[in-house]
Write a protein that holds these residues in place. Structure first.
Motif, PDB file in Angstrom:
ATOM      1  N   ASN A 160       0.954  -1.142  -0.138  1.00 38.34           N
ATOM      2  CA  ASN A 160       0.139   0.147   0.081  1.00 38.34           C
ATOM      3  C   ASN A 160       0.773   1.188   0.131  1.00 38.34           C
ATOM      4  N   GLU A 161       2.296   1.115   0.037  1.00 34.36           N
ATOM      5  CA  GLU A 161       3.121   2.264  -0.017  1.00 34.36           C
ATOM      6  C   GLU A 161       3.495   2.548  -1.442  1.00 34.36           C
ATOM      7  N   ASN A 162       3.478   3.891  -1.726  1.00 33.93           N
ATOM      8  CA  ASN A 162       4.131   4.451  -3.073  1.00 33.93           C
ATOM      9  C   ASN A 162       5.263   5.279  -2.799  1.00 33.93           C
TER      10      ASN A 162
ATOM     11  N   CYS B 190       8.982   0.501  -4.219  1.00 34.33           N
ATOM     12  CA  CYS B 190       9.413   0.311  -5.644  1.00 34.33           C
ATOM     13  C   CYS B 190      10.626  -0.894  -5.774  1.00 34.33           C
ATOM     14  N   LEU B 191      11.792  -0.717  -4.964  1.00 34.32           N
ATOM     15  CA  LEU B 191      12.926  -1.241  -4.978  1.00 34.32           C
ATOM     16  C   LEU B 191      12.877  -2.603  -4.666  1.00 34.32           C
ATOM     17  N   PHE B 192      11.865  -2.993  -3.676  1.00 36.10           N
ATOM     18  CA  PHE B 192      11.566  -4.616  -3.729  1.00 36.10           C
ATOM     19  C   PHE B 192      11.152  -5.310  -4.919  1.00 36.10           C
ATOM     20  N   ILE B 193      10.412  -4.615  -5.623  1.00 35.24           N
ATOM     21  CA  ILE B 193       9.728  -5.295  -6.535  1.00 35.24           C
ATOM     22  C   ILE B 193      11.018  -5.428  -7.810  1.00 35.24           C
ATOM     23  N   TYR B 194      11.640  -4.195  -7.862  1.00 37.52           N
ATOM     24  CA  TYR B 194      12.647  -4.155  -8.905  1.00 37.52           C
ATOM     25  C   TYR B 194      13.858  -5.213  -8.718  1.00 37.52           C
TER      26      TYR B 194
ATOM     27  N   LEU C 228       5.807   3.586  -9.731  1.00 36.11           N
ATOM     28  CA  LEU C 228       6.643   4.744 -10.172  1.00 36.11           C
ATOM     29  C   LEU C 228       6.093   5.821 -10.519  1.00 36.11           C
ATOM     30  N   GLY C 229       4.781   5.621 -10.969  1.00 34.20           N
ATOM     31  CA  GLY C 229       3.886   6.852 -11.474  1.00 34.20           C
ATOM     32  C   GLY C 229       3.744   7.730 -10.304  1.00 34.20           C
ATOM     33  N   LYS C 230       3.613   7.423  -9.317  1.00 32.65           N
ATOM     34  CA  LYS C 230       3.327   8.138  -8.065  1.00 32.65           C
ATOM     35  C   LYS C 230       4.355   8.316  -6.926  1.00 32.65           C
ATOM     36  N   VAL C 231       5.572   8.313  -7.586  1.00 36.07           N
ATOM     37  CA  VAL C 231       6.699   8.488  -6.715  1.00 36.07           C
ATOM     38  C   VAL C 231       7.478   9.918  -7.345  1.00 36.07           C
ATOM     39  N   SER C 232       8.479  10.358  -6.577  1.00 40.23           N
ATOM     40  CA  SER C 232       9.266  11.440  -6.947  1.00 40.23           C
ATOM     41  C   SER C 232      10.402  10.961  -7.974  1.00 40.23           C
ATOM     42  N   ASP C 233      10.509  11.848  -9.064  1.00 39.93           N
ATOM     43  CA  ASP C 233      11.334  11.598  -9.915  1.00 39.93           C
ATOM     44  C   ASP C 233      12.571  12.492  -9.721  1.00 39.93           C
ATOM     45  N   ARG C 234      13.132  12.734  -8.529  1.00 46.98           N
ATOM     46  CA  ARG C 234      14.126  13.339  -7.992  1.00 46.98           C
ATOM     47  C   ARG C 234      15.305  12.797  -7.615  1.00 46.98           C
ATOM     48  N   VAL C 235      15.019  11.433  -7.534  1.00 47.07           N
ATOM     49  CA  VAL C 235      15.998  10.352  -7.126  1.00 47.07           C
ATOM     50  C   VAL C 235      16.499   9.565  -8.495  1.00 47.07           C
TER      51      VAL C 235
ATOM     52  N   MET D  80      15.070   2.459 -12.696  1.00 53.58           N
ATOM     53  CA  MET D  80      14.060   1.522 -12.797  1.00 53.58           C
ATOM     54  C   MET D  80      13.165   1.545 -14.137  1.00 53.58           C
ATOM     55  N   MET D  81      12.884   3.002 -14.472  1.00 55.72           N
ATOM     56  CA  MET D  81      12.231   3.351 -15.891  1.00 55.72           C
ATOM     57  C   MET D  81      13.083   2.697 -17.005  1.00 55.72           C
ATOM     58  N   TYR D  82      14.250   2.731 -16.742  1.00 53.31           N
ATOM     59  CA  TYR D  82      15.266   2.277 -17.967  1.00 53.31           C
ATOM     60  C   TYR D  82      15.255   0.602 -17.774  1.00 53.31           C
ATOM     61  N   TYR D  83      15.094   0.157 -16.723  1.00 50.52           N
ATOM     62  CA  TYR D  83      14.965  -1.424 -16.898  1.00 50.52           C
ATOM     63  C   TYR D  83      13.541  -1.556 -17.550  1.00 50.52           C
ATOM     64  N   LEU D  84      12.470  -1.060 -17.248  1.00 49.06           N
ATOM     65  CA  LEU D  84      11.368  -1.290 -17.578  1.00 49.06           C
ATOM     66  C   LEU D  84      10.887  -0.937 -19.133  1.00 49.06           C
TER      67      LEU D  84
END
Length: 218
Positions: free
Chosen positions: A106-108, A113-117, A141-148, A154-158
């Motif tokens: 339930n966390e975004n 995300c790192l656990f799934i990745y 990933l659509g609900k988290v910050s893009d500043r890290v 992860m987006m590159y991986y996907l």
């Protein structure tokens, strides 16, 4: 679906919270040799013990792909005890990620995300189940910050889009992603753009460092 001890994941997007996973492999006296060396010349006890090192590194996101290759090698070890330990490590890795994905469902956050990745990177997931986890990761990933920088990794991986690596460098100054971007350009024989990117950003980095040194002297 994946059997987990006495239960199964019946609904992928409504994963029940499982009991906390505790690794079953005993913490024997671990070898100080690198894993690759242990696999080559290590005694049976060292090869058994190194499975704990692999579990610890994979669950911490360290050299996941290479460590999983080592684990696959141990699964084929001619000594039964070694292959049994490797099999237990594989099960423990699977259970570790299933538990933490369930716990953070339930966390975004980048953390969830790192656990799934990292689970995807183990290669344990296959077929339609792998695709479902990739969709879940994309949704989060659509609900988290893009500043890290991990967001872009992860987006590159996907997506396989190397422009995420360059964007990561521009926004987070992650040098490893710039290096990987240039490497990918070189692999594709796009030498002109690779040289231009290196020149442009190296010059900017030198300027930034000079400004920092200058400001520190004031």
């Amino acid at each position: 679906m994946i059997p987990l001890k006495n239960e199964e994941i019946e609904d992928f997007f409504n994963i029940p919270l499982m009991p906390e996973i505790v690794m079953k492999i005993d913490k024997e006296a671990l070898s100080t040799l690198p894993i690759k060396t242990v696999l080559t010349i290590g005694a049976i006890s060292e090869r058994k013990a190194v499975t704990y090192d692999i579990f610890a590194q994979v669950t911490r996101g360290i050299n996941i792909e290479q460590n999983m290759k080592y684990l696959q090698q141990l699964l084929k070890d001619p000594h039964m005890d070694v292959s049994l330990y490797a099999g237990q490590a594989l099960e423990d890795i699977e259970n570790y990620f299933e538990y933490h994905i369930s716990k953070t469902k339930n966390e975004n956050t980048i953390h969830s995300c790192l656990f799934i990745y990292n689970y995807l990177r183990t290669g344990i997931l296959r077929g339609s189940l792998k695709e479902k986890y990739k969709l879940l990761l994309m949704e989060k990933l659509g609900k988290v910050s893009d500043r890290v920088h991990l967001y872009y990794e992860m987006m590159y991986y996907l997506t396989g889009d190397i422009n995420y690596l360059l964007e990561s460098f521009k926004k987070t100054k992650n040098m490893e992603h710039l290096r990987l971007f240039v490497f990918e350009k070189l692999k594709r024989q796009d030498y002109k753009e690779a040289r231009a990117i290196l020149f442009q950003h190296t010059k900017a980095l030198v300027r930034d460092i000079s400004n920092l040194i200058s400001n520190s002297r004031k």
